[in-house]
Design a protein around this motif. Structure first.
Motif, PDB file in Angstrom:
ATOM      1  N   ALA A 295     -28.214  -9.229  21.856  1.00  0.00           N
ATOM      2  CA  ALA A 295     -29.162  -9.581  20.792  1.00  0.00           C
ATOM      3  C   ALA A 295     -30.378 -10.298  21.367  1.00  0.00           C
ATOM      4  O   ALA A 295     -31.512 -10.095  20.910  1.00  0.00           O
ATOM      5  CB  ALA A 295     -28.477 -10.453  19.745  1.00  0.00           C
ATOM      6  N   GLY A 296     -30.151 -11.124  22.399  1.00  0.00           N
ATOM      7  CA  GLY A 296     -31.264 -11.812  23.038  1.00  0.00           C
ATOM      8  C   GLY A 296     -32.190 -10.862  23.777  1.00  0.00           C
ATOM      9  O   GLY A 296     -33.416 -11.035  23.772  1.00  0.00           O
ATOM     10  N   ALA A 297     -31.615  -9.836  24.407  1.00  0.00           N
ATOM     11  CA  ALA A 297     -32.438  -8.836  25.097  1.00  0.00           C
ATOM     12  C   ALA A 297     -33.303  -8.071  24.103  1.00  0.00           C
ATOM     13  O   ALA A 297     -34.483  -7.798  24.364  1.00  0.00           O
ATOM     14  CB  ALA A 297     -31.544  -7.877  25.880  1.00  0.00           C
ATOM     15  N   MET A 298     -32.732  -7.737  22.947  1.00  0.00           N
ATOM     16  CA  MET A 298     -33.500  -7.013  21.925  1.00  0.00           C
ATOM     17  C   MET A 298     -34.582  -7.905  21.327  1.00  0.00           C
ATOM     18  O   MET A 298     -35.686  -7.433  21.005  1.00  0.00           O
ATOM     19  CB  MET A 298     -32.578  -6.488  20.834  1.00  0.00           C
ATOM     20  CG  MET A 298     -33.278  -5.629  19.790  1.00  0.00           C
ATOM     21  SD  MET A 298     -34.090  -4.164  20.492  1.00  0.00           S
ATOM     22  CE  MET A 298     -35.125  -3.670  19.102  1.00  0.00           C
ATOM     23  N   ALA A 299     -34.305  -9.185  21.189  1.00  0.00           N
ATOM     24  CA  ALA A 299     -35.328 -10.119  20.703  1.00  0.00           C
ATOM     25  C   ALA A 299     -36.511 -10.155  21.667  1.00  0.00           C
ATOM     26  O   ALA A 299     -37.678 -10.184  21.248  1.00  0.00           O
ATOM     27  CB  ALA A 299     -34.732 -11.509  20.520  1.00  0.00           C
ATOM     28  N   ALA A 300     -36.221 -10.141  22.964  1.00  0.00           N
ATOM     29  CA  ALA A 300     -37.295 -10.120  23.962  1.00  0.00           C
ATOM     30  C   ALA A 300     -38.083  -8.815  23.873  1.00  0.00           C
ATOM     31  O   ALA A 300     -39.313  -8.805  24.012  1.00  0.00           O
ATOM     32  CB  ALA A 300     -36.709 -10.298  25.362  1.00  0.00           C
ATOM     33  N   TYR A 301     -37.379  -7.720  23.642  1.00  0.00           N
ATOM     34  CA  TYR A 301     -38.033  -6.412  23.505  1.00  0.00           C
ATOM     35  C   TYR A 301     -38.991  -6.419  22.309  1.00  0.00           C
ATOM     36  O   TYR A 301     -40.153  -5.988  22.415  1.00  0.00           O
ATOM     37  CB  TYR A 301     -36.965  -5.342  23.317  1.00  0.00           C
ATOM     38  CG  TYR A 301     -37.487  -3.936  23.138  1.00  0.00           C
ATOM     39  CD1 TYR A 301     -37.680  -3.100  24.231  1.00  0.00           C
ATOM     40  CD2 TYR A 301     -37.773  -3.432  21.874  1.00  0.00           C
ATOM     41  CE1 TYR A 301     -38.145  -1.803  24.072  1.00  0.00           C
ATOM     42  CE2 TYR A 301     -38.251  -2.138  21.699  1.00  0.00           C
ATOM     43  CZ  TYR A 301     -38.433  -1.331  22.811  1.00  0.00           C
ATOM     44  OH  TYR A 301     -38.904  -0.053  22.641  1.00  0.00           O
ATOM     45  N   ALA A 302     -38.511  -6.916  21.179  1.00  0.00           N
ATOM     46  CA  ALA A 302     -39.363  -6.984  19.989  1.00  0.00           C
ATOM     47  C   ALA A 302     -40.559  -7.903  20.223  1.00  0.00           C
ATOM     48  O   ALA A 302     -41.688  -7.598  19.817  1.00  0.00           O
ATOM     49  CB  ALA A 302     -38.541  -7.472  18.796  1.00  0.00           C
TER      50      ALA A 302
END
Length: 603
Positions: A295-302
């Motif tokens: 979830a943290g990786a996707m937050a960085a992506y967004a």
């Protein structure tokens, strides 16, 4: 109905005629052209395509322009960029494969130069020939030698990255693939500022180039090539914090939400079917720590996407301030679908190497010094509701968001969706036609070049035509053994491992863009005819078969080892030589001591 269609066509021709665009008037009447190229964005990442990522400035362009919902590129970056620059299929432009994924057996063969060859001419060359100023900033990835950098291929000014990606905060490469960065400015190596953020730097430099020639009054081509959201995925802390907790429900929930939103936005048909991709995994079976990490990786992506959108807004605001906005054509697109590759899931050695070279702690994801990746699970959401990712020939690898807006031209129906098939090779010809410039037709500046193969998309911009591609004209594509034949509403496709089993399949991608129903058995005549069409394409374009056992991920690793290991061994040879000499000396001394008789040692 016929009368109405004829009137619409006449209006279209009038509004898009060379005279109305200034082709017969002074060059200042021609429109500026801004190409905004995102890196590795999935079909539904943009808000106007159903994404939850905040992209208000791209969405504003969509409200002013036309969203293409059936627009296709290549499965990876440089082949797309070659076609976008030239309007020529990647195999004829020199990018039959890209440097990172090409097997050594293919390198240098016709069409496999792994750089933009000299048989093609760029849109920049053609526009500069009629008085345009031409600028490029950001990722080039089409060559790094003096004859293949942007300023050798039609650009007056260029800050260019020759590689597939780089760090976003430091002048540092992806250390798993490269030993140094290859940034250049105007064809010469350049050192980046000590502190920067890539999307900001790319727009800063473009604004500087535009302002530097503003007094000339000449129109400009601005090719703005972001490295967002390529690995490493990185963003500023405030942008990451804005997405804290947003992705805790996982990728399956997000993929379903994106599907519903894409339908609501009108870019996907009602009831579109959707597969569950095998490589995405089951969110519910992850540990709490694994969920927090993903979830943290996707937050960085967004966050990286939002940062890029903000810089697009800053560029647009500047064009408004200097009075250039209304007469500027804007094109936004991604170079391929979402990236599923994650270095931390590529085996023990790669994971160990990443941990040695980067801070891979959960708390550091997306921040300076990290090598963060979206991963296959959330990449499946970025591609929603399509099948597949970057590198594949499935729709999730090839179908991307594309928006074309011209704020000051009333012929373009703002806020509309064009659902007909379109291809990246259509873009150069379309832009040249909109600018009132005669496209090259097999010759340029007295030399023979590969002719452009694209179609003019102008009728789709006005609603005069739902498609400009003939239903009976095939269009082939191949990259790393993953292959396609488009023809009308249908798509013949095969994917090699690890993305597929190498079998041909047939889909109606108008009715079934999610590629859920294979028609090869129920429509055998079409299936056979399209296989013949693909064979003809492959022969005409000298498509080479892939070596036994080839996969793109394995080849990236093998090529990286060659790139990194040999220079490092050469750099270390003096140290190695000294160690060998010291070891030999020690062995010699020990043997000599053993041979001396007792009592013979000197006092």
């Amino acid at each position: 109905m016929r009368l109405k269609g004829a009137v619409t066509l006449l209006i279209t021709l009038a509004l898009f005629s060379p005279a109305s665009l200034g082709a017969q008037a002074a060059p200042t009447k021609r429109p500026n052209i801004v190409i905004l190229l995102a890196d590795d964005w999935g079909f539904s990442d943009v808000g106007a395509y159903g994404g939850e990522i905040a992209t208000p400035n791209i969405d504003a362009l969509a409200a002013k322009g036309v969203r293409f919902s059936n627009f296709h590129v290549a499965g990876s970056c440089s082949p797309t960029r070659a076609m976008l620059q030239t309007g020529v299929i990647n195999h004829r432009a020199g990018l039959g494969n890209m440097p990172e994924t090409i097997p050594p057996e293919h390198l240098g063969k016709p069409g496999y130069e792994a750089r933009l060859n000299n048989r093609v001419v760029t849109i920049a060359d053609q526009l500069r020939n009629v008085g345009y100023r031409t600028y490029l900033t950001g990722k080039w990835h089409l060559g790094h030698t003096p004859d293949t950098v942007p300023t050798a291929r039609g650009y007056d000014r260029a800050l260019a990255l020759a590689q597939s990606g780089a760090d976003n905060f430091e002048d540092k490469p992806n250390l798993l693939i490269y030993d140094k960065t290859e940034w250049s400015e105007d064809g010469k190596p350049v050192k980046l500022p000590k502190r920067f953020y890539s999307s900001t730097l790319i727009v800063d430099r473009m604004i500087r180039y535009i302002d530097g020639e503003k007094a000339s009054g000449r129109p400009f081509l601005a090719s703005v090539n972001f490295i967002a959201n390529h690995i490493p995925v990185q963003a500023r802390d405030a942008d990451i914090a804005a997405y804290a907790g947003r992705y805790s429900d996982g990728w399956t929930a997000l993929r379903n939400q994106r599907r519903a939103a894409a339908i609501a936005k009108g870019v996907m048909p009602t009831g579109v079917a959707m597969v569950t991709m095998d490589s995405s995994g089951d969110w519910s079976k992850l540990t709490a720590e694994q969920r927090r990490q993903r979830a943290g990786a996707m937050a960085a992506y967004a966050a990286m996407g939002t940062a890029m959108d903000r810089e697009i807004g800053r560029l647009i605001a500047h064009l408004k301030a200097i009075g250039a906005y209304e007469n500027t054509i804007f094109v936004f697109l991604s170079d391929n679908g979402a990236e599923a590759t994650d270095p931390m899931a590529m085996g023990a050695f790669t994971r160990w190497n990443a941990n040695q070279l980067y801070d891979q702690s959960i708390a550091q994801q997306g921040r300076p010094g990290s090598l963060t990746a979206q991963g296959a699970g959330f990449a499946s959401a970025s591609a929603s509701p399509l099948r597949g990712y970057k590198f594949t020939a499935s729709e999730g690898g090839l179908r991307v968001p594309m928006i074309l807006a011209w704020p000051g031209n009333p012929a373009i129906k703002g806020g509309t969706v064009a659902a007909g098939f379109a291809h990246v090779t259509d873009m150069p010809l379309t832009l040249l036609k909109l600018a009132g410039v005669m496209p090259q037709q097999g010759s340029f500046a007295g030399r023979r070049v590969e002719p452009m193969i694209g179609m003019d998309l102008s009728p789709m911009l006005t609603g005069a035509a739902s498609s400009v591609h003939s239903a009976d004209k095939p269009l082939g594509y191949e990259l790393s053994g993953n292959a396609v034949l488009f023809k009308g509403d249908y798509k013949l496709v095969k994917n090699l491992p690890p993305y597929g089993d190498g079998r041909w399949r047939l889909y109606n991608i108008t009715m079934d863009p999610g590629e859920t129903k294979d028609l090869s058995g129920s429509d055998p005549d079409r299936f056979a005819a399209m296989q013949k069409d693909y064979a003809a394409f492959a022969k005409a374009n000298k498509v080479l078969p892939m070596p036994e056992g080839y996969t793109a991920p394995k080849q990236i690793l093998a090529n990286a080892l060659r790139t990194l290991l040999i220079p490092r061994l050469i750099a270390l040879w003096p140290v190695g030589a000294l160690l060998v000499m010291a070891t030999a000396a020690a062995i010699w001394w020990r043997r000599r001591r053993r041979k001396q008789p007792l009592g013979s040692a000197k006092p």
